[in-house]
Design a protein around this motif. Structure first.
Motif, mmCIF file in Angstrom:
data_model
loop_
_atom_site.group_PDB
_atom_site.id
_atom_site.type_symbol
_atom_site.label_atom_id
_atom_site.label_comp_id
_atom_site.label_asym_id
_atom_site.label_seq_id
_atom_site.Cartn_x
_atom_site.Cartn_y
_atom_site.Cartn_z
ATOM 1 N N GLU A 85 46.034 9.056 -3.004
ATOM 2 C CA GLU A 85 45.114 8.027 -3.573
ATOM 3 C C GLU A 85 43.580 7.042 -3.609
ATOM 4 O O GLU A 85 43.394 6.806 -4.278
ATOM 5 N N PHE A 86 44.002 7.178 -2.300
ATOM 6 C CA PHE A 86 41.907 6.678 -2.123
ATOM 7 C C PHE A 86 41.653 7.507 -0.970
ATOM 8 O O PHE A 86 39.923 7.592 -1.122
ATOM 9 N N ILE A 87 42.152 8.535 -0.815
ATOM 10 C CA ILE A 87 41.367 9.142 0.924
ATOM 11 C C ILE A 87 41.944 10.962 -0.344
ATOM 12 O O ILE A 87 42.476 11.315 -0.034
ATOM 13 N N PRO A 88 39.957 11.341 -0.501
ATOM 14 C CA PRO A 88 39.934 12.626 -0.864
ATOM 15 C C PRO A 88 39.829 13.836 0.539
ATOM 16 O O PRO A 88 40.056 13.160 1.530
ATOM 17 N N SER A 89 39.635 14.587 0.281
ATOM 18 C CA SER A 89 40.181 16.155 1.569
ATOM 19 C C SER A 89 39.140 16.109 2.466
ATOM 20 O O SER A 89 39.193 15.858 3.898
ATOM 21 N N ASP A 90 37.311 15.188 1.426
ATOM 22 C CA ASP A 90 36.531 15.498 3.163
ATOM 23 C C ASP A 90 36.373 14.345 3.503
ATOM 24 O O ASP A 90 35.519 13.774 4.626
ATOM 25 N N GLY A 91 37.351 12.952 2.836
ATOM 26 C CA GLY A 91 37.105 11.867 3.745
ATOM 27 C C GLY A 91 37.005 11.483 4.777
ATOM 28 O O GLY A 91 37.921 12.238 6.222
ATOM 29 N N LYS A 92 36.885 10.364 5.541
ATOM 30 C CA LYS A 92 36.736 10.144 7.228
ATOM 31 C C LYS A 92 37.187 9.464 7.229
ATOM 32 O O LYS A 92 36.935 8.237 7.202
ATOM 33 N N PHE A 93 38.777 8.694 8.178
ATOM 34 C CA PHE A 93 39.412 7.615 8.505
ATOM 35 C C PHE A 93 39.810 7.665 9.011
ATOM 36 O O PHE A 93 39.791 9.206 10.537
ATOM 37 N N TRP A 94 39.885 6.717 10.310
ATOM 38 C CA TRP A 94 40.471 6.424 11.270
ATOM 39 C C TRP A 94 40.674 4.889 10.974
ATOM 40 O O TRP A 94 40.700 4.521 9.970
ATOM 41 N N VAL A 95 41.981 4.329 12.036
ATOM 42 C CA VAL A 95 42.131 2.652 11.721
ATOM 43 C C VAL A 95 41.459 2.052 12.772
ATOM 44 O O VAL A 95 40.870 2.361 14.333
ATOM 45 N N ALA A 96 40.537 1.296 12.353
ATOM 46 C CA ALA A 96 39.084 1.038 13.117
ATOM 47 C C ALA A 96 39.824 0.028 14.063
ATOM 48 O O ALA A 96 38.658 -0.299 15.042
#
Length: 387
Positions: A85-96
């Motif tokens: 619902e928030f992160i698109p397929s090209d999104g860069k995601f990590w637990v900061a």
């Protein structure tokens, strides 16, 4: 417009200040905890909270919460959250960042690693890919564990909200901008009253006070991570929030805000920072030692962050310094004094017990906000012509 549960962390001990700010901004507070406030808001609230809140650290969109006592429970709980619902397929995601208090899971690096794997597993199933390039917009995640209850949020802010964008140069031990603003808001000071900081350093207290006096929103001249999330918070919301902030600014007001420091270089830095903030015409900075602190008018405010002996060699000078603070304050007619310090003998050496004393954590350092209240000025009487 989408509705969110939003989380705003703040300095420990200043929750009441942030709660009032959020309510004044027009949003419903649902939970007050140590170091953070939860409230409901829409896409507009995300942008307005980032632009207008002076005392918050950042604004998080709550993705979800669950109970976890094992890493398997952490993995499954994270995977069950609606990341797509928030992160698109090209999104860069990590637990900061991961923070744990009184929980069985306490290793930040392990929590971060396992949650990242769980997010990947969830999104692989949604987007039907086996590998993510992560070359799109950044989606940093922050997680709090309190007594095995896991709260997960997306960081809409990026660099902490204390970074207003004006402080390019700093003193050795600068006070954070949002902490300075919070402390000012704990006092009865208003923009038409006198304010003096005799240990101004890079100018944070006077600059934050001038921004308040001019109704200048703290985040109107910086950028935020969620500006790159048009599918979550539409770009129009950011434009509208900044437009609203600009319409409120009033630089024509008259102020008596002064910052003194014994170091010429610090005075120059403070002036430059005030110029970058756009409030240099509202503040008078001057090289002046504490021994020359004086003011002819009554009912002013000293609001300051004096030295408190971070270095061992400085500690021996503190009793004399705080004694002089007490003497100079006593010489001011009907003034109030508010100072934040970690020096434990401040009241003894000032020579007077504070009227109020508030414990505040500046990062991991325990400090005290000593409040010496002067008399209220008399009410202004209406003149015969109605003025």
């Amino acid at each position: 417009m989408r509705k969110f549960e939003l989380i705003a962390p703040c300095h420990f001990g200043l929750e009441a200040v942030l709660k009032k700010e959020i309510i004044d901004l027009g949003y419903d507070v649902t939970l007050v905890e140590d170091g953070r406030i939860t409230f409901f808001g829409d896409e507009e609230a995300v942008s307005r909270a980032n632009v207008f809140l002076r005392s918050a650290e950042r604004i998080l969109i709550k993705v979800g919460s669950f109970h976890a006592e094992t890493f398997e429970e952490l993995f499954q709980g994270t995977r069950s959250l609606p990341w797509e619902e928030f992160i698109p397929s090209d999104g860069k995601f990590w637990v900061a960042k991961a923070a744990s208090v009184k929980s069985k899971l306490f290793s930040p690096s392990d929590i971060q690693s396992i949650m990242k794997k769980a997010m990947v597993e969830r999104l692989k199933g949604v987007y039907h890919v086996s590998w993510f390039e992560e070359d799109g917009a950044p989606f940093p995640v922050r997680v709090f564990l309190m007594k095995d209850e896991v709260t997960v949020g997306l960081d809409t802010t990026g660099e902490s909200l204390h970074k207003r964008g004006y402080r390019k140069l700093t003193a050795k031990a600068p006070i954070a901008e949002n902490l300075a603003a919070s402390l000012i808001m704990l006092t009865p000071w208003r923009g038409d009253r006198i304010l003096v900081d005799p240990f101004c350093g890079s100018g944070t207290f006077p600059i934050e006070a001038a921004m308040m006096a001019a109704s200048m929103a703290p985040g109107m001249n910086r950028s935020f991570t969620a500006e790159e999330w048009p599918s979550v918070v539409g770009k129009r919301n950011w434009y509208d929030a900044v437009d609203e902030a600009r319409e409120m600014v009033d630089l024509q007001i008259e102020t008596d805000i002064q910052g003194y420091d014994i170091d010429d270089a610090m005075v120059s830095i403070a002036r430059e920072n005030a110029k970058l903030a756009g409030v240099d015409k509202l503040i008078h900075f001057q090289r002046r030692p504490l021994s020359q602190l004086s003011h002819p008018k009554k009912y002013g405010f000293l609001i300051t962050n004096p030295p408190y002996g971070e270095r061992l060699e400085e500690k021996s000078a503190l009793p004399a310094l705080y004694k002089e603070i007490g003497e100079r304050y006593a010489s001011l007619d009907s003034w109030s004094m508010y100072l934040i310090t970690a020096y434990e003998n401040a009241e003894r050496d000032i020579g007077r017990k504070a009227d109020k004393n508030r414990k505040i954590y500046n990062g991991m350092m325990k400090t005290y906000f000593y409040q010496y209240m002067g008399p209220k000025p008399p009410r202004r009487q209406n003149l015969p012509d109605g003025r």
